[in-house]
Structure formats: structure tokens, C-alpha cells
Design a protein around this motif. Structure first.
Motif, PDB file in Angstrom:
ATOM      1  N   PHE A 158       0.668 -12.884 -10.757  1.00 10.42           N
ATOM      2  CA  PHE A 158       2.078 -13.146 -10.551  1.00 10.42           C
ATOM      3  C   PHE A 158       2.883 -14.130 -10.125  1.00 10.42           C
ATOM      4  N   GLY A 159       2.192 -14.811  -9.335  1.00 13.84           N
ATOM      5  CA  GLY A 159       2.818 -15.741  -9.103  1.00 13.84           C
ATOM      6  C   GLY A 159       4.137 -17.029 -10.280  1.00 13.84           C
ATOM      7  N   THR A 160       2.570 -17.091 -11.022  1.00 11.90           N
ATOM      8  CA  THR A 160       3.255 -17.990 -12.475  1.00 11.90           C
ATOM      9  C   THR A 160       4.272 -17.057 -13.596  1.00 11.90           C
ATOM     10  N   ASN A 210      -3.322  -9.359   0.078  1.00 13.21           N
ATOM     11  CA  ASN A 210      -3.132 -10.017  -1.006  1.00 13.21           C
ATOM     12  C   ASN A 210      -2.475 -10.931  -1.520  1.00 13.21           C
ATOM     13  N   ILE A 211      -1.280 -10.194  -0.823  1.00 13.50           N
ATOM     14  CA  ILE A 211       0.257 -10.866  -1.147  1.00 13.50           C
ATOM     15  C   ILE A 211      -0.147 -12.306  -0.077  1.00 13.50           C
ATOM     16  N   ASN A 256      -7.807  -6.882  -6.422  1.00 14.37           N
ATOM     17  CA  ASN A 256      -9.294  -8.402  -6.458  1.00 14.37           C
ATOM     18  C   ASN A 256      -7.702  -9.624  -5.954  1.00 14.37           C
ATOM     19  N   VAL A 257      -7.719 -10.351  -5.740  1.00 18.48           N
ATOM     20  CA  VAL A 257      -7.002 -11.453  -5.005  1.00 18.48           C
ATOM     21  C   VAL A 257      -6.481 -12.063  -6.402  1.00 18.48           C
ATOM     22  N   ASP A 258      -7.284 -12.520  -7.515  1.00 21.83           N
ATOM     23  CA  ASP A 258      -6.581 -13.232  -8.402  1.00 21.83           C
ATOM     24  C   ASP A 258      -6.297 -13.008  -8.883  1.00 21.83           C
TER      25      ASP A 258
END
Length: 504
Positions: A103-105, A137-138, A96-98
Motif C-alpha cells: 500500500f505504501g509503495t 498494521n497500518i 500480514n504486516v508485509d
């Protein structure tokens, strides 16, 4: 500026954070790097997985893993109290790409707290079928765009054959720059393996002898007492040739056979390794018949305990054609090594667990001593033991004390335990530190992986298309099938084994 000072604030994202690799290798390695001052002051380790865990539960699990598997023993409470504050867990569905936005947050939160941009290392400690989707996805989440700060670490196997390795490399290099991709082979992080380059290229003593004029043949043996255990389901689609020779043993061969690099730059060193693989003689179907041996272990007894044969292991195919032993004779067709055979062997359920490289030098051109003076052969050997002991020994001939001229083999030995008091780091400690530093010297480049696959594909194809009619063909606690002895005996040699105590 010291190496310590070069390490930037770092975020580790470990896919497979609840898995066996993280438990046994990665978490203990990161903790030991912390103990010895190699982690930056500002760091974060984020484990991910499908299992629902709180940060505190994840930390407790890792504490138990470190207490069990760390080379430094149980974690000291005061050290653990500081280290574990940098551990976090995030439930993740890698498909799931969401999920990746979270992780980014979290990375942004750390950078805001640290008031600086961080290096980010995505470690794929998962099954190979997840490599493509995680990498994609990354990239889709724009989490890999900063090429100077973001790295992705991929465990072996890199592909199942040449075609799949090429497809994976094409995908990774489309999404990331080559300098961001760290294809890990833990064997290259072992202390004795790294010392091969130091031993060869920091000393003038051996270089004039390191060629076809003085070296008779080279042996590389990596043997295991263990069987496949609970991994038969995976191993049945792999086998000894894919699992060990395509990567570990060929990497060792490259270190022994490579030409001196101009400098210690990562790409310069890796260029010389690729040169070796490209110079190696390709196999015809007839070469496969004459120069390779495969085997599969039967039941037997090891250290007083009865063990099952491969086909009786849990989840194994009772009619499996998968080899648990492989021996191959290679040639490197270049000026330095023309005509010198390189014998590689690996197997499970063998008599001894060991990893040994043996360089056999040629006989003296003329012996001045009478035949009765020699007890055994006159040949010299250089023996590089990677495990269980870490040592480099040079075997030479010397006169035995007494009134008669009797020659014995004597050893000049460099061994780590006797020379250094400091404990050697585990391979993963070295490789994780190099990843933080952005040093790819000990990591495989894409063309290197593909060259190794290209070399062994004729063997794989021949074995897959021709079912072995004599499996199982060696018993547990043996040195493999008799045909492996015949392979090397036809050339007048025998497999060398180093006793565990290092004595003859």
C-alpha cells in the motif's frame, strides 16, 4: 475558496473492497461524488481483499454494483471511462504486516505522479474483529504517521459492550490522534437528520418552546419490514438494543435534546451531544422492568408473502433469547428536559419501514371551544420523517370550512421532493466528503460512543441474565409486542405512526 477547492489529492484504501458495503454504498457514493465534481482532480481508490482479482476485474465488478445501486442510475460510458482509470485492486492478507508495504509503495507512486503529498483515507469496511489488527498494521508500517493527512474510518459497531468499546478506543487513540479517527454512523449523514440542527438552531420560532414547559414527550421510532434474513448468525450476538438503539436512535435523541452549540465546530457540536448522554438517567434493575420492552418476531404474512419467525431464520438459534424489537423510556435529567419522557422503539418485521421523530407539545392550558368542536385531540405535533419520505411537518388545529365551529388537525409541511428539484445525496456521499475535508462534525467521538454504551449496559445485562419466557411475542406485520403499547399507554400516550403517503 470553494469547498471543491479545499479537497486535496486523495487516496482511498478500502479494506473489504470485494464486500457488500463497498458494493452497495461506498463505490456508488464515490462515483456520485465524482459525477457532481466533489472528488479532487487527482484521486485513487484502492480496493483490497483476499479474493484474487485483476484491476480490470475489480473495475468491472464495481461497474455492475454502481449500475445496480447508484441513486443516479447506470453509469454513463464516457464518465465511467474516466472514473474507472482511478480504480485499483490489491490482494491483501490484513493479518500480514508485509502486505501493508505494498500500500505504501502504491501511495508513493501516486504522490510522485501527482507531484504532491496526498490525503490517505483507510476505510475499514470489514467485520469488527479485523479493526484492531488492521489499525495496528497500518501503524507498524508507518502509514498513519502524518496526522494532518491520514484518516481511518471505522464502521459500527464500535465494540460489543462498554468494555470492548473502551478497549477499541484505547487502541485507536494509542495508534492515531483523535482527529484522524472517523467513527461512522450513516444515520448522521441522512439529509433530514442534518436538517434537525438547521431547523432548531437557524430559526428563532421554536427555541422558546423547545423545553419541558411546552413539550409533553418525544418519540423516536425506527422500524423495518425486513427480518434478519441471512444475518441471523451475526444478529444473534447483537440484537435490536445493540444494533439500533445504542447508536442510531441515541444519536437522534442527542440531536433533539442537545443545547445550542456556540458554533458549528466539530468538537463543540459533539461536546453538546455528550452532555445529553451524560445527563440521561441511569437504569436500576427495577427501571429496566418498568421502562423497557423487548420482543422477538414470530412468523406471519407481509404483503401477501409468508415469512418465517426469527427462530426459523437460517442460522438462527431455535431457542434464541435475542430481541428483534426494543422499546425504552429515557429521561434527560437537566434543566431543559426534566420530567419529559423520550420513548425510543425499533424492531424488525414491523408493519412499516420508517424512521420518524415526533415531538408532542402540551395541550393548551384552557380550551375556549366546546368539547363537541374537536374531532380528535387538540395537541400540536412536530413530525420529522427521515424515511421513507423526507419531510418536516407541524400539525396544528384549524377550523373546518362550514357553519359550525369544528376543529381539524392540519399540516404545515416542508418536504424535500416538493421544495427542491435536486436529488438528495445518499448518507455515505455526505460522510465520505466530510472525511476528505477533515470535518468530524457528523462522526462520533470516542467518549460519545462510551457514554452511549454506559447508558444501556444495565438493560443489556438484565436482559442477558434473565431469559424471556414469552418469545416470540409479536407477529410479523404488527407494531411489536402488546407490552410496548402498554409502556407508553401507562403515561397516557400512544405510539405515533405516519402513513406512507403522509396523509392522515
Amino acid at each position: 475558496m470553494s469547498t471543491h477547492d479545499k479537497i486535496q489529492p486523495t487516496v482511498f484504501v478500502i479494506f473489504g473492497g470485494t464486500g457488500d458495503l463497498n458494493a452497495r454504498k461506498l463505490a456508488p457514493a464515490l462515483y456520485n461524488l465524482y459525477l457532481e465534481g466533489w472528488l479532487p482532480e487527482q484521486f485513487s481508490i484502492i480496493g483490497t481483499g483476499r479474493t484474487k482479482l485483476s484491476d480490470e476485474e475489480f473495475r468491472q465488478n464495481l461497474l455492475e454494483d454502481i449500475n445496480q445501486f447508484s441513486r443516479t442510475g447506470k453509469a454513463a460510458p464516457e464518465k465511467w471511462e474516466v472514473f474507472n482509470k482511478n480504480l485499483y485492486y490489491q490482494v491483501a492478507d490484513v493479518n500480514n504486516v508485509d502486505t501493508y508495504k505494498e500500500f505504501g509503495t502504491r501511495i508513493q507512486q501516486h504522490e510522485a505522479e501527482w507531484k504532491t503529498k496526498a490525503n490517505v483515507i483507510y476505510y475499514l469496511a470489514v467485520a469488527p474483529n479485523f479493526f484492531p489488527i488492521i489499525a495496528e498494521n497500518i501503524a507498524k508500517s508507518k502509514l498513519g504517521a502524518a496526522a494532518d493527512r491520514v484518516r481511518i474510518v471505522v464502521e459500527k459497531p464500535i465494540g460489543h459492550d462498554l468494555k470492548s468499546a473502551q478497549e477499541l478506543n484505547q487502541l485507536l487513540t494509542r495508534l492515531f490522534e483523535e482527529r484522524q479517527i472517523y467513527r461512522i454512523d450513516h444515520y448522521l449523514g441522512k439529509e433530514t437528520v442534518q436538517n434537525i440542527m438547521a431547523f432548531r438552531f437557524a430559526n428563532s420560532l421554536l427555541e422558546p418552546l423547545w423545553n419541558r414547559n411546552y413539550i409533553d414527550h418525544v418519540q423516536i421510532s425506527v422500524t423495518e419490514q425486513l427480518g434478519v434474513g441471512d444475518r441471523a448468525g451475526y444478529y444473534d450476538g447483537s440484537g435490536a438494543l445493540r444494533d439500533m438503539i445504542q447508536n442510531h436512535l441515541l444519536q437522534l435523541l442527542c440531536l433533539v435534546a442537545m443545547e445550542p452549540p456556540i458554533n458549528f465546530n466539530a468538537d463543540e457540536v459533539r461536546n453538546r451531544k455528550v452532555d445529553v448522554l451524560r445527563a440521561m438517567r441511569r437504569f436500576s434493575p427495577e427501571d429496566v422492568r418498568l421502562s423497557t420492552v423487548r420482543g422477538q418476531y414470530a412468523s406471519g404474512w407481509i404483503e401477501g408473502k409468508e415469512v418465517p419467525g426469527y427462530r426459523q431464520e437460517r442460522d438462527a438459534n431455535p431457542e434464541s433469547n435475542t430481541e428483534t424489537f426494543a422499546a425504552v423510556k429515557f429521561f434527560v435529567d437537566n434543566w431543559r428536559w426534566q420530567g419529559v419522557p423520550f420513548y425510543l422503539r425499533t424492531g424488525k418485521r414491523m408493519h412499516q419501514s420508517s424512521s420518524v421523530i415526533t415531538i408532542q407539545f402540551k395541550d393548551v392550558p384552557h380550551s375556549v371551544f366546546p368539547a363537541e368542536s374537536a374531532e380528535g385531540g387538540h395537541q400540536n405535533r412536530l413530525i420529522i420523517s427521515i424515511q421513507p419520505e423526507m419531510s418536516i411537518r407541524l400539525q396544528m388545529q384549524a377550523k373546518r370550512p362550514g357553519l359550525e365551529m369544528i376543529l381539524n388537525t392540519v399540516d404545515m409541511v416542508f418536504d424535500y421532493k416538493g421544495t427542491y428539484t435536486a436529488q438528495a445525496p445518499e448518507a455515505y456521499e455526505t460522510l465520505l466528503l466530510d472525511t476528505m475535508l477533515g470535518d468530524q462534525t457528523l462522526f462520533m467521538r470516542g467518549d460519545q460512543v462510551e457514554a452511549a454504551w454506559d447508558l444501556i449496559m444495565p438493560i443489556l445485562n438484565t436482559w442477558q441474565n434473565r431469559k424471556s419466557l414469552n418469545f416470540p411475542n409479536y407477529s410479523a406485520d404488527s407494531w411489536g409486542p402488546e407490552s410496548a403499547e402498554a409502556l407508553i399507554a401507562r403515561d397516557g400516550f400512544h405510539w405515533f405512526t405516519l402513513p406512507l403517503n403522509g396523509k392522515k
